[in-house]
Design an enzyme around this catalytic site. Structure first.
Site, mmCIF file in Angstrom:
data_model
loop_
_atom_site.group_PDB
_atom_site.id
_atom_site.type_symbol
_atom_site.label_atom_id
_atom_site.label_comp_id
_atom_site.label_asym_id
_atom_site.label_seq_id
_atom_site.Cartn_x
_atom_site.Cartn_y
_atom_site.Cartn_z
ATOM 1 C CG ASP A 69 31.421 23.951 2.540
ATOM 2 O OD1 ASP A 69 31.171 25.095 2.962
ATOM 3 O OD2 ASP A 69 32.408 23.715 1.816
ATOM 4 C CB SER A 70 26.915 24.763 -0.960
ATOM 5 O OG SER A 70 26.552 25.742 -0.025
ATOM 6 C CG PHE A 145 21.102 32.212 -0.505
ATOM 7 C CD1 PHE A 145 20.197 31.171 -0.458
ATOM 8 C CD2 PHE A 145 22.451 31.912 -0.334
ATOM 9 C CE1 PHE A 145 20.617 29.865 -0.230
ATOM 10 C CE2 PHE A 145 22.877 30.614 -0.089
ATOM 11 C CZ PHE A 145 21.953 29.582 -0.046
ATOM 12 N N GLY A 146 22.819 34.353 -2.570
ATOM 13 C CA GLY A 146 24.153 34.101 -3.125
ATOM 14 C C GLY A 146 24.223 34.308 -4.639
ATOM 15 C CG ASP A 148 20.225 31.047 -5.867
ATOM 16 O OD1 ASP A 148 20.996 30.167 -6.305
ATOM 17 O OD2 ASP A 148 19.576 30.916 -4.807
ATOM 18 C CG HIS A 173 23.469 23.162 -4.910
ATOM 19 N ND1 HIS A 173 22.456 24.065 -5.141
ATOM 20 C CD2 HIS A 173 24.331 23.801 -4.070
ATOM 21 C CE1 HIS A 173 22.702 25.194 -4.500
ATOM 22 N NE2 HIS A 173 23.836 25.053 -3.839
ATOM 23 N NE ARG A 174 21.883 24.448 0.767
ATOM 24 C CZ ARG A 174 22.004 25.460 -0.092
ATOM 25 N NH1 ARG A 174 20.954 25.965 -0.701
ATOM 26 N NH2 ARG A 174 23.183 25.984 -0.322
HETATM 27 P P1 IMP Z 1 28.916 28.122 2.298
HETATM 28 O O1 IMP Z 1 28.399 26.761 1.977
HETATM 29 O O2 IMP Z 1 28.094 28.785 3.337
HETATM 30 O O3 IMP Z 1 30.379 28.097 2.568
HETATM 31 O O4 IMP Z 1 28.657 29.016 1.001
HETATM 32 C C1 IMP Z 1 29.423 28.916 -0.169
HETATM 33 C C2 IMP Z 1 29.129 30.039 -1.120
HETATM 34 O O5 IMP Z 1 28.220 29.552 -2.109
HETATM 35 C C3 IMP Z 1 28.488 31.286 -0.522
HETATM 36 O O6 IMP Z 1 28.969 32.408 -1.221
HETATM 37 C C4 IMP Z 1 27.006 31.075 -0.780
HETATM 38 O O7 IMP Z 1 26.319 32.287 -0.897
HETATM 39 C C5 IMP Z 1 27.036 30.313 -2.091
HETATM 40 N N1 IMP Z 1 25.901 29.408 -2.185
HETATM 41 C C6 IMP Z 1 25.697 28.270 -1.504
HETATM 42 N N2 IMP Z 1 24.511 27.728 -1.804
HETATM 43 C C7 IMP Z 1 23.932 28.564 -2.678
HETATM 44 C C8 IMP Z 1 22.665 28.556 -3.337
HETATM 45 O O8 IMP Z 1 21.798 27.686 -3.139
HETATM 46 N N3 IMP Z 1 22.448 29.574 -4.170
HETATM 47 C C9 IMP Z 1 23.366 30.567 -4.386
HETATM 48 N N4 IMP Z 1 24.536 30.639 -3.794
HETATM 49 C C10 IMP Z 1 24.827 29.633 -2.947
#
Ligand code: IMP
Length: 193
Positions: A69-70, A145-146, A148, A173-174
């Site tokens: 989860d992020s 993605f997201g 970034d 972070h990952r």
């Molecule tokens: P989840 O971890 O799938 O719940 O994602 C949480 C939110 O953070 C989502 O909108 C993802 O697109 C965003 N997110 C998570 N990791 C990244 C990343 O590495 N880069 C950009 N956005 C991220």
């Protein structure tokens, strides 16, 4: 640790490929389901653990289960959207963020990632990682993605989407969470064999 088959309890192919690169020797597959339980936990850990446990219930018994989860925490949004990032941004991370911050100059931000790994024998391991940065005023770049395209890491001028996948594999972070998870695994006594 080598030769591990793990199932990532997510539908995000980007995360699977990033994690495969970050966890040497691991083969990472996505859990092939249409729907996951809603992310209603109060913490990243709660959500990551819930995903891994869901996978444990329905996935192959001999595979490791990975829950991830992020989110992103932004100064001008009082630390939000945080653990609610996915629900808030709903697939339009860049548009949502630029609209939410508007011309607010408190653009300091950080990405957070929590990883939970469940061994076939039920042992649980975790790793947490963060990366600090700031939110740009306009999107730039095509990788990642997201959020970034609007996240500029500390010490950099380019966004993560410009810095690209090689940068993410070293500094994201990952990546930091994966290193912490590998340390936890290395410190654990072998369960058998
Ligand atoms: P989840 O971890 O799938 O719940 O994602 C949480 C939110 O953070 C989502 O909108 C993802 O697109 C965003 N997110 C998570 N990791 C990244 C990343 O590495 N880069 C950009 N956005 C991220």
């Amino acid at each position: 640790m080598g030769g591990v088959t793990a199932v990532l309890c997510s539908s995000n192919e980007h995360k699977a490929r990033e994690l495969e690169r970050l966890l040497p020797g691991w083969t990472i597959e996505l859990l092939g389901v249409d729907a996951f339980p809603p992310e209603t936990g109060a913490t990243y850990y709660d959500n990551a653990a819930a995903k891994a446990r869901f996978g444990r219930e329905i996935g192959p018994a001999d595979a490791w289960m990975l829950g991830e989860d992020s989110g992103i925490e932004v100064d001008g949004l009082d630390g939000g959207p945080g653990v609610r990032s996915a629900r808030s941004a709903a697939g339009d991370e860049v548009g949502w963020m630029l609209h939410a911050l508007d011309d607010d100059e408190r653009r300091g931000a950080r990405y957070v990632c929590e990883l939970v790994a469940l061994a076939p024998d039920g042992r649980e391991f975790r790793g947490t990682g963060t990366v600090d940065g700031r939110i740009a005023h306009e999107p730039r770049g095509t990788e990642g993605f997201g959020f970034d395209p609007v996240f500029v890491p500390g010490g950099e001028e380019q966004t993560v989407a410009e810095l690209g996948d090689d940068w993410k594999a070293r500094h994201s972070h990952r990546a930091n969470a994966a290193r912490a998870l590998l340390s936890a695994l290395a410190a654990a006594p072998a369960s058998h064999g």
